[in-house]
Design a protein around this motif. Structure first.
Motif, PDB file in Angstrom:
ATOM      1  N   VAL A  92     -28.117  14.768  22.424  1.00  0.00           N
ATOM      2  CA  VAL A  92     -27.021  15.842  22.276  1.00  0.00           C
ATOM      3  C   VAL A  92     -26.825  16.324  23.794  1.00  0.00           C
ATOM      4  O   VAL A  92     -27.850  16.681  24.403  1.00  0.00           O
ATOM      5  CB  VAL A  92     -27.064  16.840  21.167  1.00  0.00           C
ATOM      6  CG1 VAL A  92     -28.131  17.944  21.437  1.00  0.00           C
ATOM      7  CG2 VAL A  92     -25.560  17.397  21.173  1.00  0.00           C
ATOM      8  N   THR A  93     -25.704  16.365  24.390  1.00  0.00           N
ATOM      9  CA  THR A  93     -25.373  16.973  25.644  1.00  0.00           C
ATOM     10  C   THR A  93     -24.325  17.936  25.633  1.00  0.00           C
ATOM     11  O   THR A  93     -23.291  17.693  24.764  1.00  0.00           O
ATOM     12  CB  THR A  93     -24.957  15.952  26.780  1.00  0.00           C
ATOM     13  OG1 THR A  93     -25.947  15.112  26.793  1.00  0.00           O
ATOM     14  CG2 THR A  93     -24.949  16.646  28.107  1.00  0.00           C
ATOM     15  N   PHE A 114     -25.586  37.745  18.167  1.00  0.00           N
ATOM     16  CA  PHE A 114     -24.892  36.904  17.080  1.00  0.00           C
ATOM     17  C   PHE A 114     -25.489  36.981  15.775  1.00  0.00           C
ATOM     18  O   PHE A 114     -26.507  37.489  15.349  1.00  0.00           O
ATOM     19  CB  PHE A 114     -25.126  35.349  17.876  1.00  0.00           C
ATOM     20  CG  PHE A 114     -26.551  34.918  17.933  1.00  0.00           C
ATOM     21  CD1 PHE A 114     -27.154  34.481  16.818  1.00  0.00           C
ATOM     22  CD2 PHE A 114     -27.096  34.832  19.195  1.00  0.00           C
ATOM     23  CE1 PHE A 114     -28.744  34.120  16.972  1.00  0.00           C
ATOM     24  CE2 PHE A 114     -28.586  34.460  19.134  1.00  0.00           C
ATOM     25  CZ  PHE A 114     -29.054  34.282  18.226  1.00  0.00           C
ATOM     26  N   GLU A 115     -24.496  36.384  14.806  1.00  0.00           N
ATOM     27  CA  GLU A 115     -25.056  36.241  13.681  1.00  0.00           C
ATOM     28  C   GLU A 115     -25.307  34.618  13.395  1.00  0.00           C
ATOM     29  O   GLU A 115     -26.089  34.401  12.544  1.00  0.00           O
ATOM     30  CB  GLU A 115     -24.005  36.949  12.608  1.00  0.00           C
ATOM     31  CG  GLU A 115     -24.174  36.564  11.006  1.00  0.00           C
ATOM     32  CD  GLU A 115     -23.081  36.822  10.146  1.00  0.00           C
ATOM     33  OE1 GLU A 115     -23.276  37.515   9.355  1.00  0.00           O
ATOM     34  OE2 GLU A 115     -21.892  36.445  10.150  1.00  0.00           O
ATOM     35  N   ALA A 116     -24.598  33.857  13.916  1.00  0.00           N
ATOM     36  CA  ALA A 116     -24.756  32.530  13.689  1.00  0.00           C
ATOM     37  C   ALA A 116     -24.224  31.832  15.106  1.00  0.00           C
ATOM     38  O   ALA A 116     -23.500  32.317  15.980  1.00  0.00           O
ATOM     39  CB  ALA A 116     -23.632  31.958  12.687  1.00  0.00           C
ATOM     40  N   ILE A 117     -24.942  30.859  15.053  1.00  0.00           N
ATOM     41  CA  ILE A 117     -24.626  29.832  16.266  1.00  0.00           C
ATOM     42  C   ILE A 117     -24.071  28.472  15.765  1.00  0.00           C
ATOM     43  O   ILE A 117     -24.824  27.871  14.963  1.00  0.00           O
ATOM     44  CB  ILE A 117     -25.784  29.598  17.279  1.00  0.00           C
ATOM     45  CG1 ILE A 117     -26.278  30.767  17.823  1.00  0.00           C
ATOM     46  CG2 ILE A 117     -25.325  28.645  18.450  1.00  0.00           C
ATOM     47  CD1 ILE A 117     -27.704  30.807  18.712  1.00  0.00           C
ATOM     48  N   VAL A 127     -29.437  21.399  16.065  1.00  0.00           N
ATOM     49  CA  VAL A 127     -28.163  21.397  15.933  1.00  0.00           C
ATOM     50  C   VAL A 127     -27.251  22.145  14.966  1.00  0.00           C
ATOM     51  O   VAL A 127     -26.456  22.660  15.049  1.00  0.00           O
ATOM     52  CB  VAL A 127     -27.239  19.955  16.332  1.00  0.00           C
ATOM     53  CG1 VAL A 127     -27.741  19.509  17.710  1.00  0.00           C
ATOM     54  CG2 VAL A 127     -27.666  19.143  15.406  1.00  0.00           C
ATOM     55  N   GLU A 128     -28.066  22.211  13.772  1.00  0.00           N
ATOM     56  CA  GLU A 128     -27.601  22.997  12.556  1.00  0.00           C
ATOM     57  C   GLU A 128     -28.033  24.200  12.228  1.00  0.00           C
ATOM     58  O   GLU A 128     -27.611  24.963  11.578  1.00  0.00           O
ATOM     59  CB  GLU A 128     -27.722  22.004  11.497  1.00  0.00           C
ATOM     60  CG  GLU A 128     -27.008  20.680  11.489  1.00  0.00           C
ATOM     61  CD  GLU A 128     -27.399  19.742  10.527  1.00  0.00           C
ATOM     62  OE1 GLU A 128     -28.104  20.127   9.673  1.00  0.00           O
ATOM     63  OE2 GLU A 128     -26.731  18.710  10.573  1.00  0.00           O
ATOM     64  N   GLN A 129     -29.427  24.484  12.907  1.00  0.00           N
ATOM     65  CA  GLN A 129     -30.090  25.870  12.570  1.00  0.00           C
ATOM     66  C   GLN A 129     -30.470  26.729  13.546  1.00  0.00           C
ATOM     67  O   GLN A 129     -31.192  27.313  13.640  1.00  0.00           O
ATOM     68  CB  GLN A 129     -31.442  25.368  11.727  1.00  0.00           C
ATOM     69  CG  GLN A 129     -31.416  24.368  10.448  1.00  0.00           C
ATOM     70  CD  GLN A 129     -30.581  25.134   9.503  1.00  0.00           C
ATOM     71  OE1 GLN A 129     -30.709  26.455   9.286  1.00  0.00           O
ATOM     72  NE2 GLN A 129     -29.802  24.557   8.620  1.00  0.00           N
TER      73      GLN A 129
END
Length: 168
Positions: free
Chosen positions: A83-84, A46-49, A28-30
């Motif tokens: 996580v959903t 994308f550059e980030a998610i 979820v963080e990377q």
């Protein structure tokens, strides 16, 4: 409670050589470190998610120009076990490109469960369900998500990243 249309479900799993907390965190963080760069929804890569860490939080991408493209919403947030997300993404009806549709009634769901199998091993199970909400042609969409280059490949890339972070 709605009935699951079994023909509209994709299930995949991977064992990760990382503690459950690290496995969840990397997921979820990377996400931009392991999600395939070719799998973007915005007009440019994308550059980030981002996953906002709460129920109702956004799941979205940002490109180098700072443009945002939503992928979905966090429906369940139970770190480090589950996580959903709602998945507001599908192929456009008149175009081959993938697009985002903000209508929750047309969104499928991606649930990811993390189960510790020991201090350094985590089983990660992904279930992409409610694909029928994407409308006509959802069977082809299911075949895409179940096929090569989709969830299986994405989970393999994720597992490698989680294992790198676990040994760093």
């Amino acid at each position: 409670m709605s009935r699951t249309v079994e023909a509209a479900v994709v299930r995949k799993s991977v064992r990760v050589q990382a503690p459950i907390e690290r496995a969840f965190s990397v997921f979820v963080e990377q996400m931009e470190t392991w999600w395939p760069a070719t799998h973007h929804i915005g007009k440019t890569p994308f550059e980030a998610i981002f996953v906002e860490p709460r129920v109702g939080g956004r799941w979205y991408e940002r490109n180098v120009a700072g443009q945002i493209c939503d992928w979905g919403t966090v429906l369940a947030w139970e770190p480090p076990h589950r996580v959903t997300f709602s998945w507001h993404v599908g192929p456009g009806h008149d175009q081959p490109e993938w697009t985002a549709d903000p209508d929750l009634a047309k969104a499928s769901e991606v649930e990811v469960r993390f189960t510790a199998e020991g201090p350094q091993t985590t089983l990660v199970v992904l279930e992409h369900s409610k694909l029928e909400r994407h409308g006509e042609g959802y069977e082809q969409l299911r075949a895409i998500f179940d096929g090569p280059g989709a969830w299986s490949t994405i989970l393999e890339l994720y597992a490698k990243a989680a294992e790198r972070w676990a040994t760093a």
